[in-house]
Design a protein around this motif. Sequence first.
Motif, PDB file in Angstrom:
ATOM      1  N   GLN A 219       0.802  -1.229   0.000  1.00 13.95           N
ATOM      2  CA  GLN A 219       0.000   0.000   0.000  1.00 13.95           C
ATOM      3  C   GLN A 219       0.833   1.276   0.000  1.00 13.95           C
ATOM      4  O   GLN A 219       0.353   2.337  -0.397  1.00 13.95           O
ATOM      5  CB  GLN A 219      -0.933   0.001   1.216  1.00 13.95           C
ATOM      6  CG  GLN A 219      -1.997  -1.073   1.153  1.00 13.95           C
ATOM      7  CD  GLN A 219      -2.874  -0.947  -0.082  1.00 13.95           C
ATOM      8  OE1 GLN A 219      -3.588   0.055  -0.250  1.00 13.95           O
ATOM      9  NE2 GLN A 219      -2.837  -1.944  -0.958  1.00 13.95           N
ATOM     10  N   THR A 221       3.981   3.862  -1.141  1.00 13.76           N
ATOM     11  CA  THR A 221       4.526   4.202  -2.458  1.00 13.76           C
ATOM     12  C   THR A 221       5.766   3.346  -2.728  1.00 13.76           C
ATOM     13  O   THR A 221       6.505   2.978  -1.813  1.00 13.76           O
ATOM     14  CB  THR A 221       4.919   5.684  -2.530  1.00 13.76           C
ATOM     15  OG1 THR A 221       5.875   5.961  -1.492  1.00 13.76           O
ATOM     16  CG2 THR A 221       3.697   6.575  -2.343  1.00 13.76           C
ATOM     17  N   HIS A 247      -0.220   0.066 -11.640  1.00 12.78           N
ATOM     18  CA  HIS A 247      -0.213   0.300 -10.190  1.00 12.78           C
ATOM     19  C   HIS A 247       0.118   1.766  -9.910  1.00 12.78           C
ATOM     20  O   HIS A 247       1.278   2.183 -10.029  1.00 12.78           O
ATOM     21  CB  HIS A 247       0.808  -0.610  -9.516  1.00 12.78           C
ATOM     22  CG  HIS A 247       0.527  -2.076  -9.710  1.00 12.78           C
ATOM     23  ND1 HIS A 247      -0.348  -2.782  -8.917  1.00 12.78           N
ATOM     24  CD2 HIS A 247       1.005  -2.960 -10.640  1.00 12.78           C
ATOM     25  CE1 HIS A 247      -0.397  -4.038  -9.321  1.00 12.78           C
ATOM     26  NE2 HIS A 247       0.413  -4.172 -10.358  1.00 12.78           N
ATOM     27  N   ASN A 249       0.679   3.416  -7.293  1.00 15.15           N
ATOM     28  CA  ASN A 249       1.650   3.697  -6.233  1.00 15.15           C
ATOM     29  C   ASN A 249       3.085   3.384  -6.650  1.00 15.15           C
ATOM     30  O   ASN A 249       4.011   3.552  -5.851  1.00 15.15           O
ATOM     31  CB  ASN A 249       1.304   2.916  -4.961  1.00 15.15           C
ATOM     32  CG  ASN A 249       1.374   1.410  -5.149  1.00 15.15           C
ATOM     33  OD1 ASN A 249       1.139   0.907  -6.246  1.00 15.15           O
ATOM     34  ND2 ASN A 249       1.675   0.680  -4.082  1.00 15.15           N
TER      35      ASN A 249
END
Length: 316
Positions: A219, A221, A247, A249
């Motif tokens: 979750q 970065t 994705h 992140n």
Amino acid sequence: MPELKVADRQWTVAAGGNLLDALNHGGVPVPYSCRAGSCHACLVQCVKGDVRDSRPDALSPAQRDNGWRLACQCQVVEDVQIHTFDPQRDGQAAAVDAVDWLGADVLRLRISPQRPLRYQAGQHLVLWAGDVARPYSLASLPEEDRFLEFHLDCREPGQFVDAARQLSTGDPIRLGELRGGALHYDADWHDRPLWLLAAGTGLAPLFGILREALRQQHQGTIRLIHLAHDEAGHYLDKPLKALAAKHPNLNVELLTAAEAPAALAQLRLASRQTQALVCGHPDRVEAFAKRLYLAGLPRNQLLADVFLTREDSGRR
């Protein structure tokens, strides 16, 4: 002076001499890579007598109880009988699944073991092509890939890469010891910023770790920086960009050697909780680590693995 015996050969060696050197100088070819006790290519077995071992912690208790030693870390101090690692007897059978080029300098080798191999992203494995051995980091992911994948830097000649260039699909190959290096993904990092910094084929284990983090739905970065000699050296640019597109992140930065000094000087931590993983040539790893420390990264939040060549180990 102690006597060294291997199979039907026996000769006198200097007391206190390095076991790896004594074997190779005596005409018994034992492969090696790092001479630092990390790669495990020089694994041998003491079947009678013993040696003085400067790195007893480098092997498991079970291996040591069975007489296995890393020749590069041992001194001959008494009469000793050695069995060298025989890939046919001691290794695991496997076959080449695919061989192809990722750009001009990186050979991708995919291997199917005869028996399933339990491993984790970030580990490395000793590969045997005939009587030539070298450790390589795994770029594959056990939960997603049916093969073992390795990225071979072929910019410089070497016994193993020269042999690997001749491999074809279906060719036999043997697997030596599986090792866990410093690099891994920890589920406890789930919400923390994760930085992955790689130089050259140091990207291989970090590519596996990146996919493991994404598989576990990391979750925080994720920032991946790949440093290459030039633009053509970014041999995984397409799959990395595809992952970044999927994705939100994940941020991927591809740097050339010319761009690296200025870009690394701008590194700033958004959080003191950042976890960093670094891999590549020792000089590059050292440069990465220095910039991360200057940026405020706590030293216990950096994991590093270096790709040593024989020339590097000779200088250190």
